[in-house]
Design an enzyme around this catalytic site. Structure first.
Site, PDB file in Angstrom:
ATOM      1  N   GLU A 119       0.849  -1.192   0.000  1.00 14.53           N
ATOM      2  CA  GLU A 119       0.000   0.000   0.000  1.00 14.53           C
ATOM      3  C   GLU A 119       0.880   1.236   0.000  1.00 14.53           C
ATOM      4  OE1 GLU A 119      -2.376  -0.304   3.544  1.00 14.53           O
ATOM      5  OE2 GLU A 119      -2.731  -2.444   3.216  1.00 14.53           O
ATOM      6  N   LYS A 138       2.159   4.751   1.252  1.00  9.49           N
ATOM      7  CA  LYS A 138       2.212   5.380   2.579  1.00  9.49           C
ATOM      8  C   LYS A 138       1.931   6.872   2.418  1.00  9.49           C
ATOM      9  CE  LYS A 138       5.153   5.591   6.692  1.00  9.49           C
ATOM     10  NZ  LYS A 138       5.123   7.046   6.879  1.00  9.49           N
ATOM     11  N   ASP A 157       1.245  10.732   3.548  1.00 12.49           N
ATOM     12  CA  ASP A 157       1.841  11.596   4.560  1.00 12.49           C
ATOM     13  C   ASP A 157       0.775  12.544   5.116  1.00 12.49           C
ATOM     14  OD1 ASP A 157       3.872  12.432   6.137  1.00 12.49           O
ATOM     15  OD2 ASP A 157       4.866  13.669   4.655  1.00 12.49           O
ATOM     16  N   TYR A 159      -6.864   2.355   5.850  1.00  7.43           N
ATOM     17  CA  TYR A 159      -6.045   1.223   5.413  1.00  7.43           C
ATOM     18  C   TYR A 159      -5.980   0.035   6.367  1.00  7.43           C
ATOM     19  CZ  TYR A 159      -2.842   4.028   8.294  1.00  7.43           C
ATOM     20  OH  TYR A 159      -2.289   4.784   9.298  1.00  7.43           O
ATOM     21  N   LYS A 215      10.853   3.432   2.736  1.00  8.69           N
ATOM     22  CA  LYS A 215      10.903   4.874   2.507  1.00  8.69           C
ATOM     23  C   LYS A 215      11.498   5.172   1.129  1.00  8.69           C
ATOM     24  CE  LYS A 215       9.515   6.589   6.530  1.00  8.69           C
ATOM     25  NZ  LYS A 215       8.621   7.715   6.704  1.00  8.69           N
ATOM     26  N   CYS A 217      30.321  22.657  28.749  1.00  8.83           N
ATOM     27  CA  CYS A 217      28.871  22.738  28.533  1.00  8.83           C
ATOM     28  C   CYS A 217      28.490  24.156  28.116  1.00  8.83           C
ATOM     29  CB  CYS A 217      28.135  22.354  29.817  1.00  8.83           C
ATOM     30  SG  CYS A 217      26.337  22.532  29.685  1.00  8.83           S
ATOM     31  N   CYS A 248      26.132  25.642  31.243  1.00  3.98           N
ATOM     32  CA  CYS A 248      26.587  25.890  32.618  1.00  3.98           C
ATOM     33  C   CYS A 248      28.106  25.977  32.740  1.00  3.98           C
ATOM     34  CB  CYS A 248      26.044  24.796  33.550  1.00  3.98           C
ATOM     35  SG  CYS A 248      26.742  23.166  33.229  1.00  3.98           S
ATOM     36  N   CYS A 259      27.480  16.430  29.881  1.00  6.94           N
ATOM     37  CA  CYS A 259      27.710  17.402  30.947  1.00  6.94           C
ATOM     38  C   CYS A 259      27.356  16.710  32.261  1.00  6.94           C
ATOM     39  CB  CYS A 259      26.822  18.636  30.751  1.00  6.94           C
ATOM     40  SG  CYS A 259      26.823  19.740  32.190  1.00  6.94           S
ATOM     41  N   CYS A 304      22.489  22.179  35.851  1.00 12.89           N
ATOM     42  CA  CYS A 304      22.562  22.584  34.439  1.00 12.89           C
ATOM     43  C   CYS A 304      21.130  22.799  33.963  1.00 12.89           C
ATOM     44  CB  CYS A 304      23.253  21.492  33.617  1.00 12.89           C
ATOM     45  SG  CYS A 304      23.426  21.910  31.867  1.00 12.89           S
TER      46      CYS A 304
END
Length: 703
Positions: A110, A112, A114, A222, A309, A403, A406, A421, A427
């Site tokens: 089938e 796909k 979107d 579907y 895909k 970081c 922080c 970190c 943080c």
């Protein structure tokens, strides 16, 4: 003709015209004639409200206002799909299927689409409810809005419609309608919509259903879901849905083997560009429903379906800056800030660079011209650098050492790709991130608090961790910006209601690294309470001493300070805890080590004690415990064939009694629960491996 007969006659006629126009694309009357009859119906219904019908074609115009969309738990979970991108992925998938089911496999291919995933509920042939996918476990009730979509049948046709079922699909906005809406917005000087998918998804959450009715949305369906559905294959299910009046796309095709799947993919990779809707791939499903039941699901996706895909669109643009984001666990993610570029219908300004290794591998630098694509046409990523356009003064990227939030020096643990970190207590993104995770829908699901509210509460100094939420007072939160009396009361009510969330979700909400929903559920079922998890391993003092003495030599005691000896004892105890946790089915050493780090940290334990004092659930309820046992602990089962009870109920009984359900036979399988119509190859394999076969009744006798 009396008014009731007139009304019913008009409704029947208009439903048929709607079906012909919006589902079969074969209009049977002009728009003018249809509007005239609809107006006649509205006048009659207004004069005779006693004949109101929620499925009348007149309700399509909308007008209902929904300020808060109710959260609804899905009766049947809406899973996501595993993705594939090439022939090898599909062949590997088929090999896994062939290990679990007998005979040649047929697939339904089938397209796909979107759009926005939706689940429609029908009772006695009448549209009853529409729920968004949400997190797959629960979604939002958008019934009033979906009722206005003309291709959603409010009353089904035929005499073989099940009494109750769900049908899944996508709410989509066709390209023509999308372009028309943007022309209207352009004429009004408004910002244009970015793409059909986001516009369709946003439409479902509009408060005024009349506004939804004005948009040219369609519903493509579907998958039928329910008990005792009157067909045996996915293909038959699609045909039944068409007969009942649903708009099922005509492009699905039944094929044999992966070669047939690839022919379908090759054709639609090109032909999809002529379709009126956005598509991003192909969904391949095992055709026989009995095979689907045998294959079952992983924690996230059905084993019997795969999404392929289509090749992602690639574009080039300039990398302007590399910045660094801090996640709730302290993980640092480098981000490429790009010159804005259009990719697959959306404007892309940022893309993940994942980690230092990826930056080094691509040798990506600020000022480079880079190639960008959307992975699975969703997440933008940089796939290569155009070295022919690299500036002469280009400098290699030096990864961040501190970081960005922080200033703490970053750490990178051996064998891990990401930097971290370590300042988890102060943080800001880590503090806010853990609280946001805690309140999220899959975790504590606290109504009345969103990410913006969390930011406000933290920045105002009212909370520093998730335990602080349970100390909040009305007088503290009412002065916050945009915090009305009702909002404040809703927040406090949501916090109070969260105290009833079950233990397994509380465990997930704590934000222990690597502990997702599935792992939290397994730990909760195995240990049954937080106290038992904290106190493991269950050894006597003498046993602990023996274990400790194996790890620490006598001279270590003589030479080491008290602190060193204490540290060595802690390491020994932690190693023992990790070893016990690793023995829990499907809990690996990495997860075990992370859990032990968490439960041996005094700061975390202090938070848990505060949450327990606040009334949160840190053990399985009496009801949950009464339905569970360890009778099948350590035993692995495979279920095959047709049974009196549903396969899901059978699987739940195994898991609730400590057993594990596998999809395929192996030397590790203890029992094959054998139902009717079990395939001969599975029988042959079970005999070859000397696996004990039991009937449904024999299994029930075991527990």
């Amino acid at each position: 003709m009396d008014p009731k007969t007139q009304i019913e006659s008009l409704r029947t006629e208009l439903r048929e015209h709607n079906y012909n126009y919006y589902v079969t694309d074969e209009p049977s009357v002009s728009d003018f004639e249809f509007d005239k009859k609809l107006e006649q119906l509205k006048v009659l219904e207004a004069a005779h409200p006693e004949f109101y019908d929620a499925t009348s074609p007149s309700v399509r115009v909308g007008g209902e206002i929904t300020k808060n969309f109710k959260t609804v738990k899905h009766k049947n979970r809406m899973y996501s799909l595993d993705n594939s991108y090439n022939r090898e992925d599909l062949e590997d998938w088929e090999k896994r299927l062939q290990k679990a089911v007998d005979g040649d496999l047929e697939y339904v291919c089938e397209l796909k689409y979107d759009g926005a995933s939706i689940s429609l509920h029908y009772e006695n042939g009448t549209f009853a409810q529409a729920v968004t996918r949400g997190d797959g476990t629960q979604g939002d009730d958008v019934t009033a809005n979906v009722r206005t979509i003309k291709s959603v049948p409010l009353q089904l046709k035929g005499d073989d419609v099940p009494a109750e079922f769900e049908i899944r699909g996508e709410i989509v906005l066709p390209w023509d309608g999308f372009h028309k809406m943007n022309k209207e917005r352009e004429a009004l000087g408004l910002e244009l919509y970015r793409n059909p998918r986001n516009t369709a998804s946003g439409s479902l959450k509009l408060q005024d259903s009349a506004a939804v009715a004005s948009r040219p949305l369609e519903c493509l369906l579907y998958q039928l879901v329910g008990n005792e559905l009157p067909f045996k294959t996915q293909e038959e299910g699609l045909e039944a849905a068409r007969r009942w009046g649903f708009k099922v796309p005509p492009h699905s095709t039944l094929v044999k083997g992966i070669d047939g799947v690839l022919k379908f993919i090759d054709y639609w990779e090109v032909a999809r560009k002529e379709l009126p809707y956005e598509t991003d791939g192909v969904v391949i499903k095992v055709n026989k429903l009995q095979n689907q039941e045998e294959l079952g699901f992983t924690a996230k996706a059905p084993r019997w379906a795969m999404a392929y895909k289509f090749s992602a669109e690639q574009v080039s643009t300039r990398l302007e800056e590399i910045t660094y984001q801090v996640g709730r666990t302290g993980a640092i993610t480098p981000v490429a800030n790009l010159q804005p570029v259009e990719v697959s219908g959306t404007t892309v300004k940022r893309a993940s660079l994942h980690n230092a290794d990826q930056i080094e591998k691509l040798d990506v630098r600020v000022g480079d011209e880079v190639f960008v694509e959307k992975g699975g046409e969703i997440i933008p990523k940089i796939i290569a650098v155009d070295l022919t356009k690299r500036p002469a003064n280009s400098q290699p990227t030096v990864y961040a050492t501190h970081c960005p939030e922080c200033g703490t020096a970053l750490e990178r643990h051996e064998g891990e790709a990401q930097h971290y970190c370590p300042n988890d207590s102060s943080c800001p993104p880590q503090v806010k991130g853990r609280i946001q995770h805690f309140i999220s829908r899959k975790a504590m699901d606290i109504d009345g608090i969103g990410s913006e509210t969390v930011d406000q509460l933290v920045e105002a100094g009212l909370i520093h961790n998730y335990a602080d939420l349970y100390d909040l007072q009305y007088e503290q939160i009412i002065p916050l910006d945009r915090m009305a009396e009702k909002s404040a009361k809703n927040m406090l009510a949501g916090i109070e209601a969260s105290k009833q969330i079950p233990f397994e979700r509380v465990l997930f909400a704590l934000g222990i690294r690597y502990v997702g929903e599935t792992v939290a559920k397994k730990l909760a079922r195995h240990y049954k309470s937080m106290d038992a998890l904290r106190e493991m391993p269950q050894t006597t003092d003498n046993e602990s001493a023996d274990l400790f003495s194996e790890t620490v030599e006598e001279e270590d005691f003589k030479e080491g300070s008290d602190e060193e000896v204490h540290t060595e004892r802690s390491r020994s105890a932690n190693a023992e805890k990790i070893q016990e946790l690793s023995a829990v089915p499907e809990i690996g050493e990495r997860i075990a080590a992370s859990v032990v780090d968490f439960i041996t940290d005094s700061k975390h334990m202090e938070l848990i004690d505060r949450l327990k004092d606040a009334g949160l659930q840190f053990s399985l309820s009496a009801e949950e415990l009464s339905n569970r046992s360890d009778e099948l602990a350590g035993k692995s089962f495979v279920i095959s064939g047709v049974f009196e009870m549903s396969r899901n109920d059978l699987k739940k009984l195994i898991e609730d009694n400590g057993g594990k359900v596998s999809s395929s036979l192996s030397s590790k399988t203890d029992y094959l629960v054998r139902g009717e119509n079990m395939g001969p190859s599975k029988l042959e394999k079970a005999e070859k491996l000397d696996i004990k076969m039991i009937s449904e009744q024999e299994f029930l006798a075991m527990i």
